[in-house]
Scaffold this motif. Structure first.
Motif, PDB file in Angstrom:
ATOM      1  N   LEU A  83       0.696  -1.242  -0.042  1.00 28.40           N
ATOM      2  CA  LEU A  83      -0.005  -0.035   0.015  1.00 28.40           C
ATOM      3  C   LEU A  83       0.931   1.115  -0.082  1.00 28.40           C
ATOM      4  O   LEU A  83       0.375   2.095  -0.719  1.00 28.40           O
ATOM      5  CB  LEU A  83      -0.895  -0.029   1.158  1.00 28.40           C
ATOM      6  CG  LEU A  83      -2.024   1.236   1.302  1.00 28.40           C
ATOM      7  CD1 LEU A  83      -2.960   1.094  -0.163  1.00 28.40           C
ATOM      8  CD2 LEU A  83      -2.795   0.962   2.362  1.00 28.40           C
ATOM      9  N   VAL A  84       1.829   1.397   0.867  1.00 22.80           N
ATOM     10  CA  VAL A  84       2.647   2.520   1.069  1.00 22.80           C
ATOM     11  C   VAL A  84       3.308   2.587  -0.578  1.00 22.80           C
ATOM     12  O   VAL A  84       3.238   3.942  -0.870  1.00 22.80           O
ATOM     13  CB  VAL A  84       3.875   2.308   2.064  1.00 22.80           C
ATOM     14  CG1 VAL A  84       4.855   3.480   2.107  1.00 22.80           C
ATOM     15  CG2 VAL A  84       3.065   2.554   3.287  1.00 22.80           C
ATOM     16  N   ALA A  85       3.974   1.639  -1.094  1.00 17.81           N
ATOM     17  CA  ALA A  85       4.441   1.816  -2.395  1.00 17.81           C
ATOM     18  C   ALA A  85       3.471   2.143  -3.395  1.00 17.81           C
ATOM     19  O   ALA A  85       3.940   3.099  -4.371  1.00 17.81           O
ATOM     20  CB  ALA A  85       5.487   0.670  -2.719  1.00 17.81           C
ATOM     21  N   GLY A  86       2.302   1.705  -3.325  1.00 16.39           N
ATOM     22  CA  GLY A  86       1.446   1.543  -4.450  1.00 16.39           C
ATOM     23  C   GLY A  86       0.635   3.007  -4.565  1.00 16.39           C
ATOM     24  O   GLY A  86       0.246   3.403  -5.546  1.00 16.39           O
ATOM     25  N   ILE A  87       0.521   3.742  -3.281  1.00 16.94           N
ATOM     26  CA  ILE A  87      -0.078   5.206  -3.407  1.00 16.94           C
ATOM     27  C   ILE A  87       0.893   6.217  -3.673  1.00 16.94           C
ATOM     28  O   ILE A  87       0.572   7.219  -3.840  1.00 16.94           O
ATOM     29  CB  ILE A  87      -0.854   5.423  -2.197  1.00 16.94           C
ATOM     30  CG1 ILE A  87      -0.052   5.436  -1.006  1.00 16.94           C
ATOM     31  CG2 ILE A  87      -2.036   4.325  -1.992  1.00 16.94           C
ATOM     32  CD1 ILE A  87      -0.719   5.775   0.425  1.00 16.94           C
ATOM     33  N   LEU A  88       2.160   5.753  -3.554  1.00 15.47           N
ATOM     34  CA  LEU A  88       3.406   6.907  -3.845  1.00 15.47           C
ATOM     35  C   LEU A  88       3.058   7.527  -5.120  1.00 15.47           C
ATOM     36  O   LEU A  88       3.137   8.786  -4.837  1.00 15.47           O
ATOM     37  CB  LEU A  88       4.618   5.887  -3.918  1.00 15.47           C
ATOM     38  CG  LEU A  88       5.873   6.971  -3.684  1.00 15.47           C
ATOM     39  CD1 LEU A  88       5.777   7.784  -2.459  1.00 15.47           C
ATOM     40  CD2 LEU A  88       7.185   6.287  -4.044  1.00 15.47           C
ATOM     41  N   PRO A  89       2.651   7.231  -6.233  1.00 10.43           N
ATOM     42  CA  PRO A  89       2.542   8.023  -7.355  1.00 10.43           C
ATOM     43  C   PRO A  89       1.563   9.019  -7.418  1.00 10.43           C
ATOM     44  O   PRO A  89       1.392  10.186  -7.923  1.00 10.43           O
ATOM     45  CB  PRO A  89       2.291   7.300  -8.656  1.00 10.43           C
ATOM     46  CG  PRO A  89       3.013   5.724  -8.159  1.00 10.43           C
ATOM     47  CD  PRO A  89       2.676   5.631  -6.752  1.00 10.43           C
ATOM     48  N   THR A  90       0.576   8.593  -6.371  1.00 10.11           N
ATOM     49  CA  THR A  90      -0.531   9.661  -6.312  1.00 10.11           C
ATOM     50  C   THR A  90      -0.561  10.705  -5.444  1.00 10.11           C
ATOM     51  O   THR A  90      -1.440  11.567  -5.056  1.00 10.11           O
ATOM     52  CB  THR A  90      -1.903   8.527  -6.087  1.00 10.11           C
ATOM     53  OG1 THR A  90      -1.930   7.441  -6.973  1.00 10.11           O
ATOM     54  CG2 THR A  90      -3.244   9.513  -6.011  1.00 10.11           C
ATOM     55  N   VAL A  91       0.623  10.593  -4.429  1.00  7.57           N
ATOM     56  CA  VAL A  91       0.559  11.511  -3.266  1.00  7.57           C
ATOM     57  C   VAL A  91       0.836  12.917  -3.629  1.00  7.57           C
ATOM     58  O   VAL A  91       1.401  13.196  -4.660  1.00  7.57           O
ATOM     59  CB  VAL A  91       1.763  11.083  -2.297  1.00  7.57           C
ATOM     60  CG1 VAL A  91       2.244  12.199  -1.558  1.00  7.57           C
ATOM     61  CG2 VAL A  91       1.697   9.781  -1.728  1.00  7.57           C
ATOM     62  N   PRO A  92      -0.051  13.907  -3.374  1.00 11.09           N
ATOM     63  CA  PRO A  92      -0.045  15.321  -3.866  1.00 11.09           C
ATOM     64  C   PRO A  92       1.391  15.941  -3.707  1.00 11.09           C
ATOM     65  O   PRO A  92       1.244  17.071  -3.088  1.00 11.09           O
ATOM     66  CB  PRO A  92      -1.326  15.949  -3.326  1.00 11.09           C
ATOM     67  CG  PRO A  92      -1.332  15.073  -1.878  1.00 11.09           C
ATOM     68  CD  PRO A  92      -1.012  13.660  -2.200  1.00 11.09           C
ATOM     69  N   GLY A  93       2.470  15.610  -3.968  1.00 12.63           N
ATOM     70  CA  GLY A  93       3.717  16.366  -3.756  1.00 12.63           C
ATOM     71  C   GLY A  93       3.536  17.788  -4.488  1.00 12.63           C
ATOM     72  O   GLY A  93       4.304  18.894  -3.919  1.00 12.63           O
ATOM     73  N   ALA A  94       3.241  17.670  -5.684  1.00 13.68           N
ATOM     74  CA  ALA A  94       3.306  19.085  -6.342  1.00 13.68           C
ATOM     75  C   ALA A  94       2.225  20.098  -5.740  1.00 13.68           C
ATOM     76  O   ALA A  94       2.580  21.145  -5.486  1.00 13.68           O
ATOM     77  CB  ALA A  94       2.819  18.945  -7.927  1.00 13.68           C
ATOM     78  N   SER A  95       1.167  19.521  -5.205  1.00 17.94           N
ATOM     79  CA  SER A  95       0.237  20.800  -4.330  1.00 17.94           C
ATOM     80  C   SER A  95       0.759  21.006  -3.196  1.00 17.94           C
ATOM     81  O   SER A  95       0.647  22.219  -2.790  1.00 17.94           O
ATOM     82  CB  SER A  95      -1.059  19.926  -4.105  1.00 17.94           C
ATOM     83  OG  SER A  95      -1.821  19.711  -5.323  1.00 17.94           O
TER      84      SER A  95
END
Length: 144
Positions: A83-95
């Motif tokens: 789960l931690v690895a899988g949601i990584l691309p979706t984390v709102p880092g740019a925002s």
């Protein structure tokens, strides 16, 4: 279609690399990458059909959480590994970056916009994970 596949493979490789960096057991690396790639593919498809970023993050996290639960059951591993690895691309880092940037610049209008967007995306991700977790708990309790 080709662009979706290229980006999904890129997400797979990014999650695979991240998982290597955090010293994930080698036998789970490919599955973590698949989870991240599938989550990102769900995000991209959602954006293509016209949903908002918040809804796309919800569907992406739903896909990642579902795959994480399945892989955890099949491979007899903790869900959080995938789960931690899988949601990584979706984390709102740019925002998050933009909200801090505009805070430092003193532009409160844009700071507020990106801060609210970050909170909405994080909330959508949390709700998606909660829904999948609750569903699997219900199914496990019914099987007992």
């Amino acid at each position: 279609m080709r662009e979706l596949m290229i980006q999904s493979v890129g997400a797979f490789l990014a999650v695979f690399g991240f998982s290597l960096l955090v010293d994930m057991p080698r036998k789970y690396l490919v599955y973590a990458g698949i989870t991240g790639g599938a989550g990102w593919l769900a995000y991209l498809v959602s954006m293509q059909v016209g949903t908002s970023q918040v809804a796309a993050a919800f569907f992406s996290s739903l896909a990642a959480a579902l795959l994480s639960q399945v892989f955890a059951r099949v491979l007899k591993a903790p869900v959080t590994i995938f789960l931690v690895a899988g949601i990584l691309p979706t984390v709102p880092g740019a925002s998050i970056y933009r909200s801090v940037y505009f805070l430092i610049q003193g532009q409160t209008k844009w700071y507020n916009f990106y801060l609210i967007q970050t909170i909405q995306i994080a909330g959508a991700m949390a709700v998606a994970i909660f829904i999948v977790d609750s569903l699997f708990r219900l199914l496990r309790n019914k099987a007992s």
